[in-house]
Design a protein around this motif. Structure first.
Motif, PDB file in Angstrom:
ATOM      1  N   LEU A 129      33.847  21.140  78.684  1.00  0.00           N
ATOM      2  CA  LEU A 129      32.945  20.460  77.760  1.00  0.00           C
ATOM      3  C   LEU A 129      31.596  20.194  78.437  1.00  0.00           C
ATOM      4  O   LEU A 129      31.325  19.118  78.964  1.00  0.00           O
ATOM      5  CB  LEU A 129      33.577  19.144  77.283  1.00  0.00           C
ATOM      6  N   LEU A 138      29.807  24.382  71.873  1.00  0.00           N
ATOM      7  CA  LEU A 138      29.037  23.169  71.592  1.00  0.00           C
ATOM      8  C   LEU A 138      27.573  23.452  71.295  1.00  0.00           C
ATOM      9  O   LEU A 138      26.775  22.526  71.118  1.00  0.00           O
ATOM     10  CB  LEU A 138      29.159  22.202  72.774  1.00  0.00           C
ATOM     11  N   GLN A 197      35.734  20.229  70.156  1.00  0.00           N
ATOM     12  CA  GLN A 197      35.752  19.358  71.329  1.00  0.00           C
ATOM     13  C   GLN A 197      37.177  18.966  71.715  1.00  0.00           C
ATOM     14  O   GLN A 197      37.546  18.995  72.895  1.00  0.00           O
ATOM     15  CB  GLN A 197      34.920  18.099  71.063  1.00  0.00           C
TER      16      GLN A 197
END
Length: 437
Positions: free
Chosen positions: A5, A12, A386
Motif C-alpha cells: 500500500l 491506488l 486497499q
C-alpha cells in the motif's frame, strides 16, 4: 505478510493500468471444462455493445494493457477488429492490446485484419499436440486449426506488424500433462514467443479428479516434511496417526506418534502456519514428484528454445499476491458491469478441494450509468482494493473446516476474520492459475 500500500501501487492511482473487456460470452466450441458447460450457470449470452465499448475511452490513454476476452471467443464479436483499431489510436504506443482465442476463425484475411488494426499479443489455446487428446479437451476443435492459425498470424506479422507476439496457453490436466514439454517444444518450433501454463479450474465436479495441484499450502507441506523426516530418524511412523489417535488404550509407540503430531501442530501454530492434517496425511507425494519432473522438463525445453515460459505452482503459495488488484486491473463484462478480478467476474459454481463453492460477481457499477473512472475512484471500490492488498484474511483453501458456512454459499458477507472481501477462498493469488495479463 505482503503490504504494497504505497502511492506508487497501481491499484491506488486515480486510473486503472490494466483493462479486461469481455467482448462476448458466445463461443464456437463446447469444451467440457468451461464454465459455459455448467448449464445451471446464471449468466446471459451477449456481445458488448459499441456504446459500452465507447464508455471505456476515458481510461484508454493511461492504460498499459488491454485484454479483450472473458468467457467467450472474442473473434465472434463482429466489431472486434474495429475495437482494437480504436483502442490503438487512444492508447500509448508502448501499451499492448491482446486476447486469447481458440483460433478457429483465423484465416489469412482475418489475421491481416487483426494485425493491421493494431493487436500486439494473441494467445492460442493448445492443451495437447496429439490430435486425439486435443479434440477430447477442446471439443469441436482440431489441432490442425491451431497450426493453421499460427502460420497465418506469422505471415501477417511478417507483412505489416513485427511487434506482434504470438503465444499459447496450456491448461494442465491429469490426462494431458505428459504432453506439456512436447507442446512447448512444438510451439517454439512454430515461432511462438511465449507459453502460459495454468492449472485447471474445476467448474464441474467431474473435473476435480483431473486437477494436478496439491491440496496443501507450501509452508504446511514444508513443516510437515520436516517432522516426517525427524520422526523417521526416531523410528516413529506418524503416518499411523489417524489409526491410533482415537484409541482409548495406546501403546508406548502409539503415544509417541500422538505426541509427535501434537508437537507438529503446536510448532505450526507458533509460526502462524495453517495445517489441514487430513489433507497432509493423504497427500500423494508420488504425484507431486511426478509434477516436479514434468515441470523440470518443461523448463528445460523453455530454456533450450528461448520461448518465454510461465508455469503455475504445483503447491499453492502461502505468500499471496493478487496481481489483478496490485497491478491496477479492472474487469468489464459484455453488459457493462465493472468487476475487480477474474474470480469475481461471473456467477458460477466451482470446487475448492472437492467442496462446491458458489461464487457471485462483485459489481461496483455499470458503464451505462456511470463513467469508468468514476467507478474506479468510487470509495467502495478503492476501499475494496486497499483491503485486498493488506492480505489479512484466512487460508480457506487449507482450512480444516473448508468450506465453512462463512464462505461456502454465494451470499458472502464476511469470512472468519470479519473481512467483507471474499478473497480467502481464491487460488489466483497463490499462483495456481495463470492467464494473459
Amino acid at each position: 505478510m505482503n503490504n504494497p500500500l504505497t502511492k506508487e501501487t497501481p491499484a491506488l492511482r486515480p486510473y486503472p493500468a490494466k483493462l479486461f473487456v469481455e467482448t462476448t460470452t458466445r463461443c464456437n466450441l463446447q469444451c467440457p471444462m468451461c464454465l459455459k458447460q455448467r448449464h445451471d450457470a446464471e449468466f446471459l449470452e451477449g456481445d458488448i455493445s459499441t456504446d459500452i465499448f465507447m464508455a471505456l475511452l476515458p481510461a484508454l490513454p493511461t492504460l498499459e494493457v488491454l485484454v479483450l476476452n472473458g468467457i467467450g471467443e472474442p473473434l465472434l464479436h463482429p466489431r472486434l477488429d474495429d475495437f482494437i483499431g480504436l483502442a490503438r489510436e487512444k492508447m500509448d504506443k508502448n501499451a499492448w492490446i491482446g486476447f486469447q482465442t481458440n483460433g478457429l476463425l483465423i484465416d489469412g484475411e482475418r489475421a491481416m485484419s487483426l494485425v493491421r488494426a493494431g493487436v500486439d499479443r494473441i494467445c492460442l489455446s493448445v492443451d495437447a499436440v496429439s490430435p486425439a487428446t486435443f479434440s477430447n479437451i477442446r471439443q469441436g476443435g482440431e489441432f490442425r486449426n491451431v497450426e493453421g492459425a499460427i502460420k497465418m498470424l506469422h505471415a501477417a506479422k511478417k507483412t505489416c506488424n513485427d511487434r506482434l507476439e504470438i503465444g499459447v496457453e496450456f491448461v494442465l490436466r491429469r490426462d494431458n500433462i505428459d504432453e506439456l514439454a512436447e507442446t512447448i517444444q512444438w510451439a517454439a518450433a512454430q515461432g511462438a514467443d511465449f507459453a502460459i501454463v495454468t492449472q485447471l479450474f474445476p467448474y464441474h465436479q467431474a473435473l476435480v479428479s483431473q486437477t494436478t495441484y496439491d491440496a496443501n499450502l507450501d509452508v504446511s507441506m514444508s513443516i510437515f516434511h520436516e517432522y516426517m523426516s525427524r520422526a523417521e530418524k526416531e523410528g516413529i511412523d506418524i503416518r499411523r496417526y489417524y489409526d491410533v489417535f482415537m484409541k482409548y488404550d495406546k501403546s508406548a509407540a502409539e503415544k509417541k506418534i500422538i505426541a509427535f503430531v501434537e508437537s507438529l501442530v503446536e510448532d505450526a501454530l507458533r509460526q502462524g502456519i495453517a495445517l489441514n492434517l487430513q489433507k497432509l496425511f493423504s497427500t500423494d507425494h508420488g504425484w507431486v514428484e511426478k509434477m516436479e519432473k514434468v515441470f523440470a522438463r518443461a523448463r528445460s525445453v523453455g530454456t533450450e528454445t528461448g520461448i518465454n515460459l510461465r508455469l503455475p505452482e504445483i503447491i499453492p503459495k502461502s505468500a499471496r499476491r493478487c496481481e489483478f488488484v496490485e497491478e491496477g486491473s479492472i474487469f468489464v463484462s459484455w453488459d457493462g458491469n465493472v468487476h475487480p478480478c477474474y474470480f469475481l467476474w461471473h456467477h458460477y459454481r466451482c470446487y475448492i478441494n472437492g467442496v462446491e463453492k458458489i461464487v457471485k460477481p462483485k459489481v461496483f457499477g455499470n458503464l451505462s450509468a456511470r463513467g469508468i473512472l468514476e467507478i474506479w475512484n468510487d470509495p467502495h471500490f478503492v476501499s475494496f482494493r486497499q483491503n485486498v492488498l493488506r492480505y489479512d484474511y484466512p487460508f480457506c483453501f487449507n482450512c480444516n473446516f473448508a468450506l465453512c458456512d462463512y464462505v461456502e454459499g454465494g451470499d458472502f458477507e464476511q469470512d472468519c476474520y470479519i473481512n467483507s472481501e471474499p478473497c480467502a477462498v481464491c487460488l489466483w493469488c497463490m499462483d495456481v492459475f495463470q492467464c494473459l495479463k
